[in-house]
Design a protein around this motif. Structure first.
Motif, PDB file in Angstrom:
ATOM      1  N   GLN A 103       0.805  -1.217   0.000  1.00  0.00           N
ATOM      2  CA  GLN A 103       0.000   0.000   0.000  1.00  0.00           C
ATOM      3  C   GLN A 103       0.838   1.267   0.000  1.00  0.00           C
ATOM      4  O   GLN A 103       0.488   2.259  -0.648  1.00  0.00           O
ATOM      5  CB  GLN A 103      -0.943  -0.002   1.203  1.00  0.00           C
ATOM      6  CG  GLN A 103      -2.061  -1.023   1.093  1.00  0.00           C
ATOM      7  CD  GLN A 103      -2.891  -1.084   2.353  1.00  0.00           C
ATOM      8  OE1 GLN A 103      -2.354  -1.085   3.466  1.00  0.00           O
ATOM      9  NE2 GLN A 103      -4.197  -1.135   2.205  1.00  0.00           N
ATOM     10  N   VAL A 104       1.951   1.251   0.730  1.00  0.00           N
ATOM     11  CA  VAL A 104       2.805   2.441   0.778  1.00  0.00           C
ATOM     12  C   VAL A 104       3.357   2.739  -0.614  1.00  0.00           C
ATOM     13  O   VAL A 104       3.394   3.895  -1.055  1.00  0.00           O
ATOM     14  CB  VAL A 104       3.931   2.252   1.798  1.00  0.00           C
ATOM     15  CG1 VAL A 104       4.900   3.425   1.762  1.00  0.00           C
ATOM     16  CG2 VAL A 104       3.358   2.097   3.207  1.00  0.00           C
ATOM     17  N   PHE A 105       3.767   1.711  -1.308  1.00  0.00           N
ATOM     18  CA  PHE A 105       4.287   1.883  -2.668  1.00  0.00           C
ATOM     19  C   PHE A 105       3.222   2.469  -3.593  1.00  0.00           C
ATOM     20  O   PHE A 105       3.474   3.435  -4.329  1.00  0.00           O
ATOM     21  CB  PHE A 105       4.773   0.536  -3.206  1.00  0.00           C
ATOM     22  CG  PHE A 105       5.015   0.533  -4.687  1.00  0.00           C
ATOM     23  CD1 PHE A 105       6.106   1.193  -5.231  1.00  0.00           C
ATOM     24  CD2 PHE A 105       4.137  -0.122  -5.548  1.00  0.00           C
ATOM     25  CE1 PHE A 105       6.326   1.192  -6.618  1.00  0.00           C
ATOM     26  CE2 PHE A 105       4.344  -0.133  -6.918  1.00  0.00           C
ATOM     27  CZ  PHE A 105       5.444   0.534  -7.456  1.00  0.00           C
ATOM     28  N   TYR A 106       2.034   1.900  -3.568  1.00  0.00           N
ATOM     29  CA  TYR A 106       0.981   2.380  -4.456  1.00  0.00           C
ATOM     30  C   TYR A 106       0.570   3.811  -4.114  1.00  0.00           C
ATOM     31  O   TYR A 106       0.248   4.614  -5.003  1.00  0.00           O
ATOM     32  CB  TYR A 106      -0.228   1.452  -4.404  1.00  0.00           C
ATOM     33  CG  TYR A 106       0.030   0.104  -5.024  1.00  0.00           C
ATOM     34  CD1 TYR A 106       0.415  -0.003  -6.354  1.00  0.00           C
ATOM     35  CD2 TYR A 106      -0.099  -1.065  -4.286  1.00  0.00           C
ATOM     36  CE1 TYR A 106       0.666  -1.233  -6.937  1.00  0.00           C
ATOM     37  CE2 TYR A 106       0.148  -2.306  -4.857  1.00  0.00           C
ATOM     38  CZ  TYR A 106       0.529  -2.384  -6.179  1.00  0.00           C
ATOM     39  OH  TYR A 106       0.782  -3.602  -6.756  1.00  0.00           O
ATOM     40  N   SER A 107       0.590   4.146  -2.839  1.00  0.00           N
ATOM     41  CA  SER A 107       0.259   5.528  -2.470  1.00  0.00           C
ATOM     42  C   SER A 107       1.317   6.488  -3.008  1.00  0.00           C
ATOM     43  O   SER A 107       0.993   7.609  -3.428  1.00  0.00           O
ATOM     44  CB  SER A 107       0.139   5.664  -0.949  1.00  0.00           C
ATOM     45  OG  SER A 107       1.374   5.408  -0.306  1.00  0.00           O
ATOM     46  N   GLY A 108       2.585   6.051  -3.031  1.00  0.00           N
ATOM     47  CA  GLY A 108       3.639   6.881  -3.616  1.00  0.00           C
ATOM     48  C   GLY A 108       3.468   7.050  -5.111  1.00  0.00           C
ATOM     49  O   GLY A 108       3.644   8.151  -5.653  1.00  0.00           O
TER      50      GLY A 108
END
Length: 615
Positions: free
Chosen positions: A412-417
């Motif tokens: 999720q952190v990657f996709y939010s970035g």
């Protein structure tokens, strides 16, 4: 001694008819105080009775009250916390709002002396002064009248002078003042005039002579109260009339009040009219904006900003989709883009890239960063490009370390970035590629490898953002010929829902247009509305491009429509002739296709913060 005290048994009210010297009056009051200990309370009871306020005092009664207060000041060392509880209570319950200047001055002299005489009285005296921050309930309406405002100035100037005097006499008083101010602060259910006047006094403390001792607590307490008001405003209260509005939708609507056409994103504040909680928050934020302007004028903005920044990171950053409070930070940054503006952006980026922070904090931070970079008209293209490069580099490194298939919940952190990266480019791709030096930076960023990675962010991130980004990227020739992307499904996929969902805080844009009416007048000159953005697929009306030196740091004109610029500031929307632009605006790309009912429900993530579905 008994005979001496017997000789002093003069009726207390006889002092009205007999001329006594100051020393004789003080002696009489001392007698009244000491006689209680010996079991004779007649004079003492009369003294206490003089202090109890009556509805209307005659001139003689006012004179008697002033005389008694001054005499008590001279005999303050005789006042015992236990033996004279009724007297102390009578003194401290007096409201300065009910008396004239002579009584107020005599009362505050007594309270100051009482606080300095015995440590047991310090907190009580400070509390009495703090309670006088607000007038009695019946006086609130009078604050709208000139004579009410005059009384307000008379009272509050004296209150703050007394607080300063006590602080000078009792060095620990400022430290003990802060918790009293916090405890007495009106709650979210208080009337707007009450909480507004109280906050005015808090900000007066923050900027006054005691700011070094108490200033660090006033602004965080104010931010906390604004957050409490913020969360009391339900998203159902600000539901847009047209639920088909998308992230980049630019439909124009009629303003029923003045028959002018304004962008829909500016009309939504109407749905909060009459909402008492929103109106209170609006007023408090305006007070805070004005305080920040005062800090800027006095050279104290940097210190106030540091306090606000710490408060934001502690509270607002992790609040479940804060609606409006974050605009305090936006405005502080707008007042000082080079220092405050950069610090805020760097804090958000650092919070995102640091794996020490929990995932929700990181996702919230990058959502704030994307929205801030997209909406801040005061930010230079160079800064935006620099921060965007760090964001892209982080995503690229993540891809190198995770050569796996799509897993929305696990990354999720990657996709939010990735989503933040695309969102910023939707707003600024055109303005960046128009600057030769910055265009080279953008072209050399590893955006294409990120999007083509097995994690496939294009299938997970918000479809409206993805489609707008790809259309602009194609127009700007951001990708190689072999790097063409096919993206046809605008509906929210299962992968998108797994990434976000209706209850996720990571999928929202915190700096979407502010819907608080009074705040809007402060925010608007520094804010980029989507209708101002010149996208990469817009036709160039002017041939040729400026040199790198001419435009690299032009953070006001780059990427925005020239007819919306007036002396470096965006003019108010009611001054713009939108009627002449309606056709061209409606023909521009809107993420939500018009005349298509299948898009009636937009994805549950990253809707504008004006939409409850984003939250």
């Amino acid at each position: 001694m008994g005979r001496e005290m017997e000789n002093q048994k003069t009726d207390f009210h006889e002092m009205e008819d007999v001329n006594f010297s100051d020393s004789e009056i003080v002696s009489h009051v001392r007698h009244a105080l000491t006689s209680v200990i010996l079991g004779n309370s007649d004079s003492y009871d009369e003294l206490v009775g003089v202090l109890h306020h009556k509805e209307r005092l005659s001139a003689d009664e006012v004179a008697m009250l002033v005389t008694s207060l001054k005499a008590l000041t001279g005999a303050v060392s005789y006042i015992d916390f236990v033996q004279h509880e009724a007297l102390v209570f009578a003194i401290l319950r007096m409201s300065m709002w009910q008396y004239g200047a002579d009584v107020m001055d005599a009362l505050l002299e007594l309270v100051t002396s009482l606080a300095a005489s015995n440590g047991k009285f310090v907190d009580l005296c400070l509390d009495m002064l703090v309670r006088n921050f607000m007038p009695p309930h019946y006086f609130l309406e009078m604050l709208k009248q000139p004579h009410g405002l005059a009384r307000k100035d008379q009272v509050l100037s004296r209150v703050h002078t007394a607080l300063k005097d006590i602080a000078d006499l009792v060095p620990l008083a400022p430290m003990r003042l802060s918790p009293i101010v916090m405890q007495r602060m009106p709650n979210v259910f208080s009337k707007e005039p009450e909480i507004v006047i109280y906050v005015e006094n808090m900000l007066r403390l923050e900027s006054g002579s005691m700011r070094e001792a108490v200033g660090g607590t006033m602004l965080p307490a104010l931010v906390d109260r604004m957050v409490e008001l913020d969360v009391e405003i339900g998203w159902e209260d600000i539901l847009l009339n047209d639920s088909t509005k998308g992230v980049f939708d630019m439909e124009l609507e009629d303003d029923e009040d003045d028959d002018t056409e304004l962008p829909a994103e500016l009309l939504s504040w109407k749905c909060l009219q009459g909402n008492s909680v929103a109106e209170k928050l609006d007023s408090l934020m305006v007070l805070t904006f004005e305080h920040l302007e005062s800090c800027q004028s006095s050279g104290r903005l940097d210190k106030a900003f540091e306090i606000l920044l710490a408060s934001f990171r502690r509270t607002v950053l992790n609040v479940y989709k804060s609606k409006f409070t974050q605009f305090v930070m936006f405005y502080a940054c707008a007042l000082d883009p080079e220092e405050c503006g950069v610090k805020f952006a760097m804090m958000l980026l650092d919070a995102f890239v640091s794996d020490v922070n929990p995932p929700l904090t990181r996702m919230s931070a990058v959502a704030y960063l994307a929205s801030y970079l997209s909406r801040g008209k005061f930010l230079s293209p160079s800064l935006i490009a620099s921060l965007l490069k760090r964001l892209v580099d982080w995503c690229h490194e993540y891809c190198k370390m995770h050569n796996v298939d799509i897993n929305p919940r696990g990354h999720q952190v990657f996709y939010s970035g990735c989503q933040a990266m695309m969102y910023v480019l939707c707003f600024h791709l055109r303005s960046l590629v128009d600057v030769p030096r910055l265009k080279m930076q953008i072209l050399h960023m590893p955006i294409e490898p990120i999007l083509k990675h097995r994690l496939n962010p294009l299938e997970v991130c918000l479809p409206t953002v993805v489609k707008e980004f790809l259309q602009q990227a194609k127009a700007a020739q951001l990708f190689s010929t072999s790097g063409a992307f096919h993206f046809n499904d605008l509906l929210e996929s299962e992968l998108s829902r797994a990434f976000g969902g209706m209850d996720r805080l990571d999928m929202f844009f915190p700096f979407d247009p502010c819907l608080l009416k009074k705040c809007d007048s402060f925010i608007r000159p520094y804010f980029i509305y989507w209708s101002m953005v010149k996208t990469a697929y817009d036709d160039d009306e002017e041939e040729g491009s400026s040199s790198d030196e001419d435009v690299a740091d032009d953070h006001i004109l780059n990427g925005y429509r020239e007819d919306q610029i007036d002396d470096g500031m965006v003019r108010s929307f009611d001054e713009l002739d939108y009627l002449d632009e309606v056709d061209s605006v409606l023909n521009r790309m809107s993420i939500t296709p018009k005349n298509s009912m299948k898009y009636a429900r937009m994805p549950s993530r990253i809707r504008p913060s004006t939409s409850p579905e984003s939250l």
